[in-house]
Design a protein around this motif. Structure first.
Motif, PDB file in Angstrom:
ATOM      1  N   GLY A 112      -8.239   9.192  -0.350  1.00  0.00           N
ATOM      2  CA  GLY A 112      -7.698   8.538  -1.357  1.00  0.00           C
ATOM      3  C   GLY A 112      -8.565   7.219  -1.418  1.00  0.00           C
ATOM      4  N   ALA A 113      -8.189   6.517  -2.569  1.00  0.00           N
ATOM      5  CA  ALA A 113      -9.148   5.255  -2.793  1.00  0.00           C
ATOM      6  C   ALA A 113      -8.950   4.325  -1.596  1.00  0.00           C
ATOM      7  N   SER A 114     -10.176   3.683  -1.537  1.00  0.00           N
ATOM      8  CA  SER A 114     -10.275   2.751  -0.621  1.00  0.00           C
ATOM      9  C   SER A 114     -10.227   1.476  -1.239  1.00  0.00           C
ATOM     10  N   ILE A 115      -9.804   0.270  -0.529  1.00  0.00           N
ATOM     11  CA  ILE A 115      -9.844  -1.217  -1.148  1.00  0.00           C
ATOM     12  C   ILE A 115     -10.879  -1.743   0.132  1.00  0.00           C
ATOM     13  N   ALA A 116     -11.125  -3.084  -0.389  1.00  0.00           N
ATOM     14  CA  ALA A 116     -11.952  -3.901   0.069  1.00  0.00           C
ATOM     15  C   ALA A 116     -11.262  -5.219   0.120  1.00  0.00           C
ATOM     16  N   VAL A 117     -11.630  -6.040   1.329  1.00  0.00           N
ATOM     17  CA  VAL A 117     -10.977  -7.370   1.230  1.00  0.00           C
ATOM     18  C   VAL A 117     -12.218  -8.126   1.915  1.00  0.00           C
ATOM     19  N   THR A 118     -12.789  -9.123   1.242  1.00  0.00           N
ATOM     20  CA  THR A 118     -13.925  -9.863   1.685  1.00  0.00           C
ATOM     21  C   THR A 118     -13.253 -11.044   2.598  1.00  0.00           C
ATOM     22  N   MET A 119     -13.557 -10.918   3.827  1.00  0.00           N
ATOM     23  CA  MET A 119     -12.867 -11.928   4.806  1.00  0.00           C
ATOM     24  C   MET A 119     -13.924 -12.960   4.777  1.00  0.00           C
ATOM     25  N   GLY A 120     -13.639 -14.449   4.412  1.00  0.00           N
ATOM     26  CA  GLY A 120     -14.431 -15.599   4.680  1.00  0.00           C
ATOM     27  C   GLY A 120     -14.066 -16.383   5.759  1.00  0.00           C
ATOM     28  N   HIS A 121     -14.741 -17.516   5.723  1.00  0.00           N
ATOM     29  CA  HIS A 121     -14.544 -18.369   7.061  1.00  0.00           C
ATOM     30  C   HIS A 121     -13.238 -18.997   6.998  1.00  0.00           C
ATOM     31  N   LEU A 176       0.687  -1.102   0.092  1.00  0.00           N
ATOM     32  CA  LEU A 176      -0.086   0.216   0.021  1.00  0.00           C
ATOM     33  C   LEU A 176       0.760   1.043   0.050  1.00  0.00           C
ATOM     34  N   SER A 177       0.241   2.487   0.225  1.00  0.00           N
ATOM     35  CA  SER A 177       1.028   3.578   0.204  1.00  0.00           C
ATOM     36  C   SER A 177       1.626   4.061   1.639  1.00  0.00           C
ATOM     37  N   HIS A 178       2.600   4.809   1.642  1.00  0.00           N
ATOM     38  CA  HIS A 178       3.343   5.181   2.797  1.00  0.00           C
ATOM     39  C   HIS A 178       4.008   4.169   3.636  1.00  0.00           C
ATOM     40  N   GLY A 179       4.517   3.047   3.115  1.00  0.00           N
ATOM     41  CA  GLY A 179       5.083   2.077   3.720  1.00  0.00           C
ATOM     42  C   GLY A 179       4.154   0.914   4.444  1.00  0.00           C
ATOM     43  N   ALA A 180       2.920   1.074   4.024  1.00  0.00           N
ATOM     44  CA  ALA A 180       1.802   0.079   4.700  1.00  0.00           C
ATOM     45  C   ALA A 180       1.849  -1.010   3.777  1.00  0.00           C
ATOM     46  N   TRP A 181       1.152  -2.308   4.283  1.00  0.00           N
ATOM     47  CA  TRP A 181       1.124  -3.326   3.511  1.00  0.00           C
ATOM     48  C   TRP A 181      -0.123  -4.356   3.978  1.00  0.00           C
ATOM     49  N   LEU A 182      -0.464  -4.958   3.229  1.00  0.00           N
ATOM     50  CA  LEU A 182      -1.563  -6.266   3.431  1.00  0.00           C
ATOM     51  C   LEU A 182      -1.103  -7.603   3.047  1.00  0.00           C
ATOM     52  N   ASP A 183      -1.407  -8.610   3.863  1.00  0.00           N
ATOM     53  CA  ASP A 183      -1.037  -9.779   3.454  1.00  0.00           C
ATOM     54  C   ASP A 183      -2.511 -10.475   3.788  1.00  0.00           C
ATOM     55  N   GLY A 206       3.395  -2.823   8.482  1.00  0.00           N
ATOM     56  CA  GLY A 206       4.255  -1.753   8.046  1.00  0.00           C
ATOM     57  C   GLY A 206       3.610  -0.619   8.868  1.00  0.00           C
ATOM     58  N   SER A 207       3.343   0.665   8.216  1.00  0.00           N
ATOM     59  CA  SER A 207       2.804   1.675   8.811  1.00  0.00           C
ATOM     60  C   SER A 207       1.196   1.658   8.784  1.00  0.00           C
ATOM     61  N   CYS A 208       0.547   0.545   8.556  1.00  0.00           N
ATOM     62  CA  CYS A 208      -0.675   0.673   8.227  1.00  0.00           C
ATOM     63  C   CYS A 208      -1.644   1.217   9.179  1.00  0.00           C
ATOM     64  N   GLN A 209      -1.343   1.125  10.346  1.00  0.00           N
ATOM     65  CA  GLN A 209      -2.263   1.454  11.712  1.00  0.00           C
ATOM     66  C   GLN A 209      -2.017   2.751  11.713  1.00  0.00           C
ATOM     67  N   ARG A 210      -0.966   3.519  11.272  1.00  0.00           N
ATOM     68  CA  ARG A 210      -0.724   5.174  11.424  1.00  0.00           C
ATOM     69  C   ARG A 210      -1.162   5.718  10.262  1.00  0.00           C
ATOM     70  N   THR A 211      -1.125   5.180   9.164  1.00  0.00           N
ATOM     71  CA  THR A 211      -1.348   5.993   7.553  1.00  0.00           C
ATOM     72  C   THR A 211      -2.254   5.465   6.908  1.00  0.00           C
ATOM     73  N   TRP A 212      -3.058   4.437   7.437  1.00  0.00           N
ATOM     74  CA  TRP A 212      -4.343   4.008   6.718  1.00  0.00           C
ATOM     75  C   TRP A 212      -5.266   3.734   8.047  1.00  0.00           C
ATOM     76  N   GLU A 213      -6.711   3.645   7.382  1.00  0.00           N
ATOM     77  CA  GLU A 213      -7.792   3.277   8.412  1.00  0.00           C
ATOM     78  C   GLU A 213      -8.546   2.045   8.033  1.00  0.00           C
ATOM     79  N   ARG A 248     -17.046  -7.725   4.525  1.00  0.00           N
ATOM     80  CA  ARG A 248     -15.988  -6.791   3.858  1.00  0.00           C
ATOM     81  C   ARG A 248     -15.318  -6.132   5.045  1.00  0.00           C
ATOM     82  N   LEU A 249     -13.852  -6.373   4.890  1.00  0.00           N
ATOM     83  CA  LEU A 249     -12.886  -5.198   5.757  1.00  0.00           C
ATOM     84  C   LEU A 249     -12.476  -4.277   4.308  1.00  0.00           C
ATOM     85  N   LEU A 250     -12.754  -2.974   4.814  1.00  0.00           N
ATOM     86  CA  LEU A 250     -12.395  -1.808   4.048  1.00  0.00           C
ATOM     87  C   LEU A 250     -11.077  -0.971   4.514  1.00  0.00           C
ATOM     88  N   LEU A 251     -10.268  -0.681   3.629  1.00  0.00           N
ATOM     89  CA  LEU A 251      -9.155   0.199   4.055  1.00  0.00           C
ATOM     90  C   LEU A 251      -9.069   1.286   3.109  1.00  0.00           C
TER      91      LEU A 251
END
Length: 203
Positions: A156-165, A25-32, A173-180, A147-150
């Motif tokens: 800025g544009a949001s993204i969505a991850v549908t979290m299943g069972h 993601l931006s600003h040093g954030a990432w998502l696994d 990374g910086s996700c907690q500080r630079t993303w919601e 759906r988990l939205l970030l």
């Protein structure tokens, strides 16, 4: 955009085997993200519903005190978890991410979304060390998909991850500080429980 299962490594029923797909993601954030990761999600879901001492919280909003739209409970570092698969998941996550995180996951926050009316508003885990330091939050989801939205803080544009069972999502990374992130209300949904593994003093 929603993630699709075909983008990820072959799913596994062994929670020790971690092979998540990473999105920068931006600003040093990432998502696994890793689909179908948790061992026996049906049994885990049943144990969480039955054995977690769920509580309802209330909070001030404007000039009123309102119910928080989900049930919650947090297991601290010394607390036994309600199902062995969750203890195994925490150990596997700690081992896998130790080179990046530098410390283990120790707490497990649980949120029970009883139906589509339950939700969590936009926020970052920025109480404690997450406010100033890069950290990780690993979320295991069981029950109905939600759906988990970030979105980037400040716009800025949001993204969505549908979290299943049984799915796993790790924000790093910086996700907690630079993303919601948020779980919005939906018209129709069955019950879903998320378990958020965090390092010490991250809330």
């Amino acid at each position: 955009m929603d993630y699709q299962s075909s983008l990820f490594a072959e799913s596994t029923t062994d929670s020790v085997a971690l092979s998540p797909e990473r999105r920068q993601l931006s600003h040093g954030a990432w998502l696994d993200v890793q689909r179908d990761w948790l061992t026996d999600p049906d049994a885990v879901f049943s144990a969480l519903v039955a054995d977690v001492p769920w509580r309802a919280e209330r909070r001030e909003m404007y000039d009123a005190v309102v119910d928080v739209p989900r049930l919650v409970h947090t297991y601290l570092a010394a607390d036994p978890l309600p199902h062995p698969a969750l203890a195994g998941a925490r150990e596997a996550l700690s081992a896998h991410y130790l080179p990046e995180l530098g410390e283990p996951f120790v707490t497990a926050g649980c949120c029970y979304y009883r139906d589509g009316h339950d939700s969590v508003a936009w926020h970052g885990d920025t109480i404690g060390r997450g406010r100033t330091t890069d950290t990780m939050v690993a979320i295991v989801s069981v029950g109905d998909p939600r759906r988990l939205l970030l979105r980037p803080r400040g716009g800025g544009a949001s993204i969505a991850v549908t979290m299943g069972h049984g799915d796993l999502v790790v924000m790093g990374g910086s996700c907690q500080r630079t993303w919601e992130h948020a779980v919005p209300k939906v018209a129709h949904s069955g019950p879903r429980i998320s378990v958020q593994f965090r390092p010490l003093n991250v809330f």
